[in-house]
Motif scaffolding. Structure first.
Motif, PDB file in Angstrom:
ATOM      1  N   SER A 269       0.839  -1.199   0.000  1.00  0.00           N
ATOM      2  CA  SER A 269       0.000   0.000   0.000  1.00  0.00           C
ATOM      3  C   SER A 269       0.872   1.247   0.000  1.00  0.00           C
ATOM      4  CB  SER A 269      -0.919   0.010   1.218  1.00  0.00           C
ATOM      5  OG  SER A 269      -1.823  -1.073   1.200  1.00  0.00           O
ATOM      6  N   SER A 270       1.920   1.235   0.822  1.00  0.00           N
ATOM      7  CA  SER A 270       2.811   2.383   0.907  1.00  0.00           C
ATOM      8  C   SER A 270       3.517   2.630  -0.415  1.00  0.00           C
ATOM      9  CB  SER A 270       3.841   2.167   2.015  1.00  0.00           C
ATOM     10  OG  SER A 270       4.677   3.304   2.161  1.00  0.00           O
ATOM     11  N   VAL A 271       3.916   1.554  -1.094  1.00  0.00           N
ATOM     12  CA  VAL A 271       4.572   1.694  -2.393  1.00  0.00           C
ATOM     13  C   VAL A 271       3.626   2.372  -3.379  1.00  0.00           C
ATOM     14  CG1 VAL A 271       5.433   0.420  -4.388  1.00  0.00           C
ATOM     15  CG2 VAL A 271       6.166  -0.222  -2.107  1.00  0.00           C
ATOM     16  N   MET A 272       2.377   1.918  -3.416  1.00  0.00           N
ATOM     17  CA  MET A 272       1.410   2.507  -4.335  1.00  0.00           C
ATOM     18  C   MET A 272       1.156   3.970  -4.004  1.00  0.00           C
ATOM     19  SD  MET A 272      -1.303  -0.621  -4.561  1.00  0.00           S
ATOM     20  CE  MET A 272      -0.677  -2.292  -4.619  1.00  0.00           C
ATOM     21  N   GLN A 273       1.043   4.269  -2.710  1.00  0.00           N
ATOM     22  CA  GLN A 273       0.833   5.652  -2.295  1.00  0.00           C
ATOM     23  C   GLN A 273       2.030   6.517  -2.680  1.00  0.00           C
ATOM     24  OE1 GLN A 273      -0.141   5.576   1.907  1.00  0.00           O
ATOM     25  NE2 GLN A 273      -1.721   4.021   1.602  1.00  0.00           N
ATOM     26  N   GLU A 274       3.243   5.961  -2.533  1.00  0.00           N
ATOM     27  CA  GLU A 274       4.456   6.697  -2.894  1.00  0.00           C
ATOM     28  C   GLU A 274       4.498   6.972  -4.388  1.00  0.00           C
ATOM     29  OE1 GLU A 274       8.296   8.436  -2.811  1.00  0.00           O
ATOM     30  OE2 GLU A 274       6.859   8.049  -1.229  1.00  0.00           O
ATOM     31  N   ALA A 275       4.224   5.947  -5.190  1.00  0.00           N
ATOM     32  CA  ALA A 275       4.263   6.116  -6.641  1.00  0.00           C
ATOM     33  C   ALA A 275       3.223   7.142  -7.094  1.00  0.00           C
ATOM     34  CB  ALA A 275       4.028   4.781  -7.329  1.00  0.00           C
ATOM     35  N   THR A 276       2.077   7.169  -6.405  1.00  0.00           N
ATOM     36  CA  THR A 276       1.023   8.112  -6.764  1.00  0.00           C
ATOM     37  C   THR A 276       1.361   9.529  -6.319  1.00  0.00           C
ATOM     38  OG1 THR A 276      -0.664   6.387  -6.588  1.00  0.00           O
ATOM     39  CG2 THR A 276      -1.416   8.662  -6.488  1.00  0.00           C
ATOM     40  N   SER A 277       1.792   9.692  -5.082  1.00  0.00           N
ATOM     41  CA  SER A 277       2.047  11.030  -4.541  1.00  0.00           C
ATOM     42  C   SER A 277       3.232  11.707  -5.209  1.00  0.00           C
ATOM     43  CB  SER A 277       2.272  10.957  -3.029  1.00  0.00           C
ATOM     44  OG  SER A 277       3.442  10.211  -2.732  1.00  0.00           O
ATOM     45  N   THR A 278       4.217  10.931  -5.647  1.00  0.00           N
ATOM     46  CA  THR A 278       5.400  11.522  -6.289  1.00  0.00           C
ATOM     47  C   THR A 278       5.252  11.602  -7.792  1.00  0.00           C
ATOM     48  OG1 THR A 278       6.468   9.353  -6.448  1.00  0.00           O
ATOM     49  CG2 THR A 278       6.929  10.664  -4.483  1.00  0.00           C
ATOM     50  N   GLN A 279       4.092  11.159  -8.327  1.00  0.00           N
ATOM     51  CA  GLN A 279       3.840  11.182  -9.760  1.00  0.00           C
ATOM     52  C   GLN A 279       5.002  10.558 -10.532  1.00  0.00           C
ATOM     53  OE1 GLN A 279       2.881  15.482 -10.250  1.00  0.00           O
ATOM     54  NE2 GLN A 279       0.805  14.774 -10.695  1.00  0.00           N
ATOM     55  N   LEU A 280       5.346   9.360 -10.108  1.00  0.00           N
ATOM     56  CA  LEU A 280       6.462   8.639 -10.719  1.00  0.00           C
ATOM     57  C   LEU A 280       6.343   8.575 -12.232  1.00  0.00           C
ATOM     58  CD1 LEU A 280       8.941   6.682 -10.533  1.00  0.00           C
ATOM     59  CD2 LEU A 280       7.271   4.828 -10.345  1.00  0.00           C
ATOM     60  N   LEU A 281       5.136   8.337 -12.724  1.00  0.00           N
ATOM     61  CA  LEU A 281       4.960   8.143 -14.161  1.00  0.00           C
ATOM     62  C   LEU A 281       5.201   9.409 -14.961  1.00  0.00           C
ATOM     63  CD1 LEU A 281       1.787   5.882 -14.218  1.00  0.00           C
ATOM     64  CD2 LEU A 281       4.178   5.225 -14.126  1.00  0.00           C
ATOM     65  N   LEU A 282       5.241  10.547 -14.287  1.00  0.00           N
ATOM     66  CA  LEU A 282       5.458  11.804 -14.991  1.00  0.00           C
ATOM     67  C   LEU A 282       6.900  12.289 -14.882  1.00  0.00           C
ATOM     68  CD1 LEU A 282       2.173  13.692 -13.998  1.00  0.00           C
ATOM     69  CD2 LEU A 282       2.629  12.248 -15.997  1.00  0.00           C
ATOM     70  N   GLN A 283       7.778  11.477 -14.327  1.00  0.00           N
ATOM     71  CA  GLN A 283       9.183  11.849 -14.183  1.00  0.00           C
ATOM     72  C   GLN A 283      10.034  10.860 -14.979  1.00  0.00           C
ATOM     73  OE1 GLN A 283      10.347  12.870 -10.072  1.00  0.00           O
ATOM     74  NE2 GLN A 283       8.214  12.549  -9.505  1.00  0.00           N
ATOM     75  N   PRO A 284      10.343  11.194 -16.229  1.00  0.00           N
ATOM     76  CA  PRO A 284      11.009  10.249 -17.130  1.00  0.00           C
ATOM     77  C   PRO A 284      12.275   9.617 -16.572  1.00  0.00           C
ATOM     78  CG  PRO A 284      10.242  12.157 -18.343  1.00  0.00           C
ATOM     79  CD  PRO A 284      10.024  12.467 -16.892  1.00  0.00           C
ATOM     80  N   ASN A 285      13.121  10.381 -15.935  1.00  0.00           N
ATOM     81  CA  ASN A 285      14.386   9.815 -15.446  1.00  0.00           C
ATOM     82  C   ASN A 285      14.143   8.770 -14.364  1.00  0.00           C
ATOM     83  OD1 ASN A 285      15.834  11.421 -17.185  1.00  0.00           O
ATOM     84  ND2 ASN A 285      16.237  13.016 -15.659  1.00  0.00           N
ATOM     85  N   LYS A 317      -5.168   2.501 -15.607  1.00  0.00           N
ATOM     86  CA  LYS A 317      -4.651   3.768 -15.077  1.00  0.00           C
ATOM     87  C   LYS A 317      -5.710   4.578 -14.334  1.00  0.00           C
ATOM     88  CE  LYS A 317      -5.306   6.126 -19.520  1.00  0.00           C
ATOM     89  NZ  LYS A 317      -4.591   6.785 -20.645  1.00  0.00           N
ATOM     90  N   GLY A 318      -6.995   4.280 -14.575  1.00  0.00           N
ATOM     91  CA  GLY A 318      -8.041   5.022 -13.888  1.00  0.00           C
ATOM     92  C   GLY A 318      -8.435   4.442 -12.545  1.00  0.00           C
ATOM     93  N   ILE A 319      -7.875   3.287 -12.157  1.00  0.00           N
ATOM     94  CA  ILE A 319      -8.224   2.678 -10.872  1.00  0.00           C
ATOM     95  C   ILE A 319      -7.615   3.482  -9.728  1.00  0.00           C
ATOM     96  CG2 ILE A 319      -8.022   0.630  -9.415  1.00  0.00           C
ATOM     97  CD1 ILE A 319      -7.987  -1.074 -11.871  1.00  0.00           C
ATOM     98  N   GLY A 320      -8.442   3.930  -8.794  1.00  0.00           N
ATOM     99  CA  GLY A 320      -7.936   4.659  -7.636  1.00  0.00           C
ATOM    100  C   GLY A 320      -7.456   3.701  -6.560  1.00  0.00           C
ATOM    101  N   LEU A 321      -6.655   4.225  -5.628  1.00  0.00           N
ATOM    102  CA  LEU A 321      -6.137   3.389  -4.546  1.00  0.00           C
ATOM    103  C   LEU A 321      -7.262   2.795  -3.708  1.00  0.00           C
ATOM    104  CD1 LEU A 321      -3.073   5.474  -3.283  1.00  0.00           C
ATOM    105  CD2 LEU A 321      -3.090   3.535  -4.862  1.00  0.00           C
ATOM    106  N   ASP A 322      -8.404   3.492  -3.652  1.00  0.00           N
ATOM    107  CA  ASP A 322      -9.523   2.977  -2.862  1.00  0.00           C
ATOM    108  C   ASP A 322     -10.213   1.797  -3.535  1.00  0.00           C
ATOM    109  OD1 ASP A 322     -10.435   4.627  -4.912  1.00  0.00           O
ATOM    110  OD2 ASP A 322     -12.247   5.203  -3.830  1.00  0.00           O
ATOM    111  N   GLU A 323      -9.857   1.525  -4.792  1.00  0.00           N
ATOM    112  CA  GLU A 323     -10.437   0.387  -5.507  1.00  0.00           C
ATOM    113  C   GLU A 323      -9.432  -0.749  -5.679  1.00  0.00           C
ATOM    114  OE1 GLU A 323     -13.489  -0.161  -6.154  1.00  0.00           O
ATOM    115  OE2 GLU A 323     -14.128   1.781  -5.385  1.00  0.00           O
TER     116      GLU A 323
END
Length: 508
Positions: A269-285, A317-323
């Motif tokens: 859960s923490s990993v998913m929250q981290e990837a979401t909060s830091t917008q990992l997918l929007l940081q190419p490097n 990509k549209g699935i929220g953490l609550d789902e």
């Protein structure tokens, strides 16, 4: 990590699902095998790999390199042909495996193996179910100490009646991923579409590529096997510490693998929250660094490459953490050995939910019923909805509490009544052309089931059963007064499968 022990006893009286029969297709994508795996957080693999072409710039070279990183092994010969029927509705099941192997560069540096020797064992087993409409995902943890029927000597042809009872994590070491999948499918009737495995080194590198992951421990940890030392509280762990944390067992809590599963679910859960909060997918490097670490660690079936991962990731990509929900297979003590567990009858609720492509713990669909709420905007305002709340939970005061929380949002609530206790948490019923009004009411009760009834007129009836959730805000509520915090809760019905949502606070 488990020992190399296993038990061979008659299968009579051992619970745990049923063998699924059905036509089997020749596989390409369904093929599978073994190798070092990983107790991981598949979402960033799916979510991250999705962005590989889009975010990394669509580079052919980058895509080629990521794809070339992945080892592919066909294990169809170990699975056999008497498999459950594959789901035809578009839902997907992915088996993620974490083993205790010490083979491979760097894997021998991460703690001991609890004294076990010989073949690797599947220390972590996660079955990920993606719903056909891609609105939800379920991650099922299978206890490694489960005693279940399994094919003798991992035979791909032995009929189910000849299976023997064996400890779950011994199947991987005995016959690789093929044996593990055959055992899973035979006990659950759930078809496995893909598999992925990751070793210790790969897990560590992926966490480092994320920049660390936060965990929360309620007690100090001083573990002599993994050598992890942590004070109680929140900590951000690097890759090596994270690997130690998800492997800690005997020195924390009751020392069981079941306690470790709870910590692993909170970690994911923490990993998913981290990837979401830091917008990992929007940081190419950072994204490419993560993808490179992930794919260099993966062993998959022949069809589970970067292209398939990208397509799956794009679809979810549209699935929220609550789902995204975590669940552990319901279990009880295994009488011949209290250090082992066996699945209870409630386990089939998990497997039937996956076979029927519905949320685990959700009510079985009635004819004409549908889950709620719908992702589309609500069309009827609360002040246009007349609601009658029935307390069928057996918990006094629950309907009055719900009434207050609905009225503050503008709903017109009739006097509440009591009814015979039911096990479905919330059922919202309507008559005539009031489906949209019912949908607005159902939006206030997470997980509610909506069904058409007769004789209700323009009133929407909300029946609160055992385990009914507290009222939440609806998107088109009226007024700004806060929804009252609930002081009364209703316990789920005995045997109800408990789940954990990915957005749950990691300290809970």
């Amino acid at each position: 990590m488990p020992g190399h022990d296993e038990r061979l006893v008659p299968t009579t009286g051992i619970p745990g699902g049923h063998a699924g029969a059905g036509e089997v297709r020749v596989m390409t994508r369904r093929e599978i095998h073994a190798r070092p795996p990983r107790p991981w957080r598949r979402w960033a693999v799916l979510g991250a790999v999705a962005a590989l072409v889009v975010v990394v710039g669509g580079s052919v070279v980058a895509a080629w390199r990521l794809n070339a990183n992945i080892d592919r092994v066909d294990v169809s010969s170990g699975i056999g042909t008497d498999r459950p029927g594959a789901g035809g509705g578009g839902d997907v099941n992915i088996l993620l495996i974490g083993s205790d192997t010490r083979e491979g560069a760097g894997n021998d540096a991460y703690g001991d193996n609890d004294g076990s020797t010989g073949d690797a064992h599947s220390d972590t087993n996660l079955l990920v179910h993606l719903s056909a409409d891609r609105t939800s995902a379920t991650v099922v943890s299978i206890p490694r100490d489960s005693m279940t029927p399994a094919p003798p000597e991992c035979s791909a042809t032995a009929p189910r009646e000849e299976w023997v009872v064996r400890q779950w994590n011994a199947n991987y070491g005995m016959g690789g991923t093929g044996c593990l999948i055959r055992t899973l499918e035979g006990n659950t009737g759930v078809f496995v579409d893909h598999y992925a495995v990751v070793d210790f080194r790969g897990f560590k590198q992926m966490v480092d590529a994320l920049g660390g992951v936060q965990v929360c421990t309620s007690e100090p940890i001083d573990d002599p096997k993994t050598h992890l030392q942590l004070a109680a509280g929140r900590h951000t762990l690097d890759g090596r510490q994270a690997l130690q944390y998800v492997r800690v067992r005997k020195s924390v809590g009751d020392g069981s693998d079941l306690g470790r599963i709870e910590r692993q679910q909170a970690f994911l859960s923490s990993v998913m929250q981290e990837a979401t909060s830091t917008q990992l997918l929007l940081q190419p490097n950072r994204l490419y660094s993560f993808l490179d670490a992930a794919t260099r660690s993966l062993t998959t079936d022949p069809d589970f490459g970067v292209g398939t991962m990208r397509d799956l990731a794009s679809s979810v990509k549209g699935i929220g953490l609550d789902e995204i929900r975590f669940v552990t297979v319901p279990h009880e003590e295994y009488a011949p050995d209290p250090n082992r567990v066996q699945w209870t009858a409630s386990a089939d609720e998990v497997w039937s939910a996956l076979r029927e492509d519905r949320p685990v713990g959700g009510a079985k669909q009635r004819p004409g019923a549908s889950p709620s709420p719908s992702p589309s905007p609500l069309r009827v305002a609360p002040d246009e909805v007349s609601v009658h709340v029935v307390n069928a939970s057996g918990t006094p005061g629950l309907a009055r509490q719900a009434r207050a929380a609905l009225e503050v949002q503008g709903f017109v609530v009739e006097p509440t009544t009591n009814g015979p206790t039911v096990t479905e948490p919330v059922v919202v019923e309507y008559s005539g052309e009031n489906a949209e009004a019912a949908r607005t009411a159902a939006a206030a009760f997470p997980g509610a089931t909506v069904a058409k009834a007769t004789g209700l007129g323009d009133t929407v009836r909300v029946t609160l059963g055992q385990g009914a959730p507290a009222v939440v805000e609806v998107e088109n509520r009226l007024g700004s007064e806060p929804v009252p915090s609930p002081s009364i809760t209703s316990s789920p019905a005995p045997g109800t499968v408990q789940t954990r949502q990915a957005d749950t606070d990691i300290c809970s």
